[in-house]
Design a protein around this motif. Structure first.
Motif, mmCIF file in Angstrom:
data_model
loop_
_atom_site.group_PDB
_atom_site.id
_atom_site.type_symbol
_atom_site.label_atom_id
_atom_site.label_comp_id
_atom_site.label_asym_id
_atom_site.label_seq_id
_atom_site.Cartn_x
_atom_site.Cartn_y
_atom_site.Cartn_z
ATOM 1 N N GLU A 146 -1.935 -13.382 2.316
ATOM 2 C CA GLU A 146 -2.003 -12.488 3.484
ATOM 3 C C GLU A 146 -0.630 -12.290 4.112
ATOM 4 O O GLU A 146 -0.279 -11.180 4.530
ATOM 5 C CB GLU A 146 -2.963 -13.069 4.533
ATOM 6 C CG GLU A 146 -4.435 -12.950 4.158
ATOM 7 C CD GLU A 146 -5.346 -13.717 5.101
ATOM 8 O OE1 GLU A 146 -6.488 -13.289 5.279
ATOM 9 O OE2 GLU A 146 -4.903 -14.765 5.661
ATOM 10 N N ILE A 147 0.148 -13.366 4.173
ATOM 11 C CA ILE A 147 1.495 -13.266 4.760
ATOM 12 C C ILE A 147 2.391 -12.382 3.892
ATOM 13 O O ILE A 147 3.122 -11.526 4.403
ATOM 14 C CB ILE A 147 2.122 -14.665 4.957
ATOM 15 C CG1 ILE A 147 1.316 -15.458 5.988
ATOM 16 C CG2 ILE A 147 3.582 -14.542 5.412
ATOM 17 C CD1 ILE A 147 1.692 -16.923 6.084
ATOM 18 N N VAL A 148 2.324 -12.580 2.579
ATOM 19 C CA VAL A 148 3.144 -11.776 1.663
ATOM 20 C C VAL A 148 2.789 -10.296 1.799
ATOM 21 O O VAL A 148 3.678 -9.432 1.910
ATOM 22 C CB VAL A 148 2.964 -12.258 0.201
ATOM 23 C CG1 VAL A 148 3.621 -11.283 -0.781
ATOM 24 C CG2 VAL A 148 3.550 -13.660 0.030
ATOM 25 N N GLU A 149 1.504 -9.992 1.831
ATOM 26 C CA GLU A 149 1.055 -8.604 1.989
ATOM 27 C C GLU A 149 1.520 -8.032 3.330
ATOM 28 O O GLU A 149 2.001 -6.895 3.410
ATOM 29 C CB GLU A 149 -0.478 -8.558 1.900
ATOM 30 C CG GLU A 149 -1.041 -7.142 1.876
ATOM 31 C CD GLU A 149 -2.569 -7.128 1.761
ATOM 32 O OE1 GLU A 149 -3.148 -6.093 2.142
ATOM 33 O OE2 GLU A 149 -3.158 -8.140 1.334
ATOM 34 N N HIS A 150 1.404 -8.820 4.387
ATOM 35 C CA HIS A 150 1.832 -8.399 5.723
ATOM 36 C C HIS A 150 3.339 -8.118 5.746
ATOM 37 O O HIS A 150 3.788 -7.128 6.344
ATOM 38 C CB HIS A 150 1.483 -9.497 6.738
ATOM 39 C CG HIS A 150 1.959 -9.213 8.126
ATOM 40 N ND1 HIS A 150 1.325 -8.327 8.980
ATOM 41 C CD2 HIS A 150 3.036 -9.689 8.828
ATOM 42 C CE1 HIS A 150 1.981 -8.271 10.125
ATOM 43 N NE2 HIS A 150 3.014 -9.087 10.057
ATOM 44 N N LEU A 151 4.120 -8.960 5.102
ATOM 45 C CA LEU A 151 5.574 -8.787 5.105
ATOM 46 C C LEU A 151 5.992 -7.523 4.358
ATOM 47 O O LEU A 151 6.954 -6.848 4.757
ATOM 48 C CB LEU A 151 6.267 -10.020 4.513
ATOM 49 C CG LEU A 151 6.254 -11.262 5.404
ATOM 50 C CD1 LEU A 151 6.778 -12.477 4.645
ATOM 51 C CD2 LEU A 151 7.068 -11.051 6.682
ATOM 52 N N HIS A 152 5.292 -7.184 3.293
ATOM 53 C CA HIS A 152 5.611 -5.937 2.580
ATOM 54 C C HIS A 152 5.414 -4.729 3.499
ATOM 55 O O HIS A 152 6.191 -3.774 3.462
ATOM 56 C CB HIS A 152 4.753 -5.807 1.315
ATOM 57 C CG HIS A 152 5.244 -6.653 0.177
ATOM 58 N ND1 HIS A 152 6.516 -6.535 -0.344
ATOM 59 C CD2 HIS A 152 4.635 -7.641 -0.544
ATOM 60 C CE1 HIS A 152 6.677 -7.396 -1.330
ATOM 61 N NE2 HIS A 152 5.554 -8.089 -1.467
ATOM 62 N N VAL A 153 4.393 -4.781 4.343
ATOM 63 C CA VAL A 153 4.159 -3.712 5.316
ATOM 64 C C VAL A 153 5.279 -3.710 6.361
ATOM 65 O O VAL A 153 5.832 -2.656 6.710
ATOM 66 C CB VAL A 153 2.782 -3.894 6.008
ATOM 67 C CG1 VAL A 153 2.616 -2.895 7.154
ATOM 68 C CG2 VAL A 153 1.653 -3.739 4.996
ATOM 69 N N ARG A 154 5.635 -4.897 6.842
ATOM 70 C CA ARG A 154 6.665 -5.026 7.882
ATOM 71 C C ARG A 154 8.051 -4.591 7.396
ATOM 72 O O ARG A 154 8.848 -4.072 8.187
ATOM 73 C CB ARG A 154 6.709 -6.465 8.396
ATOM 74 C CG ARG A 154 5.592 -6.825 9.362
ATOM 75 C CD ARG A 154 5.471 -5.830 10.490
ATOM 76 N NE ARG A 154 5.143 -6.446 11.771
ATOM 77 C CZ ARG A 154 4.998 -5.766 12.888
ATOM 78 N NH1 ARG A 154 5.147 -4.450 12.897
ATOM 79 N NH2 ARG A 154 4.723 -6.386 14.024
ATOM 80 N N VAL A 155 8.327 -4.800 6.115
ATOM 81 C CA VAL A 155 9.610 -4.347 5.555
ATOM 82 C C VAL A 155 9.775 -2.846 5.788
ATOM 83 O O VAL A 155 10.853 -2.364 6.152
ATOM 84 C CB VAL A 155 9.700 -4.671 4.036
ATOM 85 C CG1 VAL A 155 10.806 -3.856 3.355
ATOM 86 C CG2 VAL A 155 9.954 -6.164 3.824
ATOM 87 N N GLU A 156 8.691 -2.095 5.607
ATOM 88 C CA GLU A 156 8.743 -0.640 5.772
ATOM 89 C C GLU A 156 8.874 -0.238 7.242
ATOM 90 O O GLU A 156 9.287 0.880 7.553
ATOM 91 C CB GLU A 156 7.496 0.011 5.162
ATOM 92 C CG GLU A 156 7.299 -0.290 3.676
ATOM 93 C CD GLU A 156 8.513 0.033 2.815
ATOM 94 O OE1 GLU A 156 9.177 1.055 3.078
ATOM 95 O OE2 GLU A 156 8.814 -0.749 1.891
#
Length: 288
Positions: A146-156
């Protein structure tokens, strides 16, 4: 499952942040033409960097940690911990590819390890912003996936803006020819730049005459990316001008009520390219 946060020598992390978040750093390398090589934040500090640039009248070349550097760093982490590595933007360095290669080397030996390497598409305090976000989600007890998925969104959503006070380092480093540099200096031209949204490269957005005008525009830009501040933090780094940075950060916080702000000095890598007085800020823009 416990999670170890990692980054590289492109990240500039405020002391107040690093004091309460355990972040393992893999240094980058700086090379001078006399063949002296340094590890950022390990074998060279900022006073030494500025002294060497003054002595040699040259900027060092930078190079990424090797895949083996990453492999060794991952290997040092307790196997019971997952690893989230937030890398310097792929658009400026081979650091991300080497971090992935090092991960694959370790996974061949220990296939049960959990490692994620994230291309931050930013640098400096932008990486710190994402590390802070990762820590928040760990505290909220989200799963590794969940954290990895969230961070990919936050990168954008991460927005990183720069303003340069001097173009000397761009000239010295060969990124701006001397004639253009001399003209810009005569006209008192300041560059506003940002990390591009697609590749995370650095692009010039505006050229403005005068330091005060450029700072005013630098601050004004924030409101073009976000209208909500109460639940957001802002990170800022400065190159060898703390008082200037504090003053600008105070102006930002008077205009935009961010929940918190972190200030630090740019490390050897970013200082090499930014030059004295450079400022970098990073924050999350509003979701579309």
């Amino acid at each position: 499952m416990e999670i170890q946060l990692m980054s590289d020598g492109g990240a500039d992390i405020a002391e107040r942040m690093s004091d309460h978040i355990d972040i393992k750093i893999v240094p980058l390398y700086l090379h001078f033409s006399d063949e002296k090589q340094y590890k950022t934040g390990v074998t060279i500090d900022l006073p030494t960097l500025y002294k060497r640039i003054k002595e040699t009248n040259e900027l060092p070349r930078s190079s990424a940690p090797s895949p083996n550097d990453f492999y060794e760093a991952y290997k040092e982490v307790d196997p019971s911990k997952a690893i989230i590595m937030i890398s310097l933007t792929k658009g400026l360095s081979s650091t991300y590819e080497h971090a992935v290669a090092g991960m694959n080397m370790l996974l061949e030996e220990e296939p049960d390890r959990k490692i994620a390497v994230i291309n931050s598409k930013t640098a400096s305090c932008g990486q710190a912003l994402l590390l802070h976000e990762a820590h928040q989600k760990i505290e909220e007890q989200l799963s590794f996936e969940e954290i990895v998925e969230h961070l990919h969104v936050r990168v954008e959503q991460a927005t990183t803006l720069f303003v340069l006070k001097t173009l000397e380092n761009l000239v010295l480093g060969g990124r701006l020819d001397k004639v253009k540099g001399a003209i810009a200096k005569t006209l008192n031209i300041k560059l506003l730049m940002k990390a591009s949204e697609d590749e995370g490269t650095i692009e010039v957005t505006e050229k403005i005459r005068g330091d005060k005008k450029s700072i005013r525009r630098f601050i004004e830009q924030i409101g073009e990316y976000t209208k909500t501040f109460e639940d957001k933090i802002i990170t800022m780094t400065h190159c060898n001008e703390e008082e200037r940075a504090k003053k600008v950060l105070d102006e930002i916080l008077k205009k935009y009520p961010f929940k918190d702000a972190f200030l630090s000095e740019t490390g050897p890598l970013i200082s090499t390219y930014g030059g004295k007085g450079a400022l970098v800020i990073s924050f999350f823009k509003d979701k579309n």
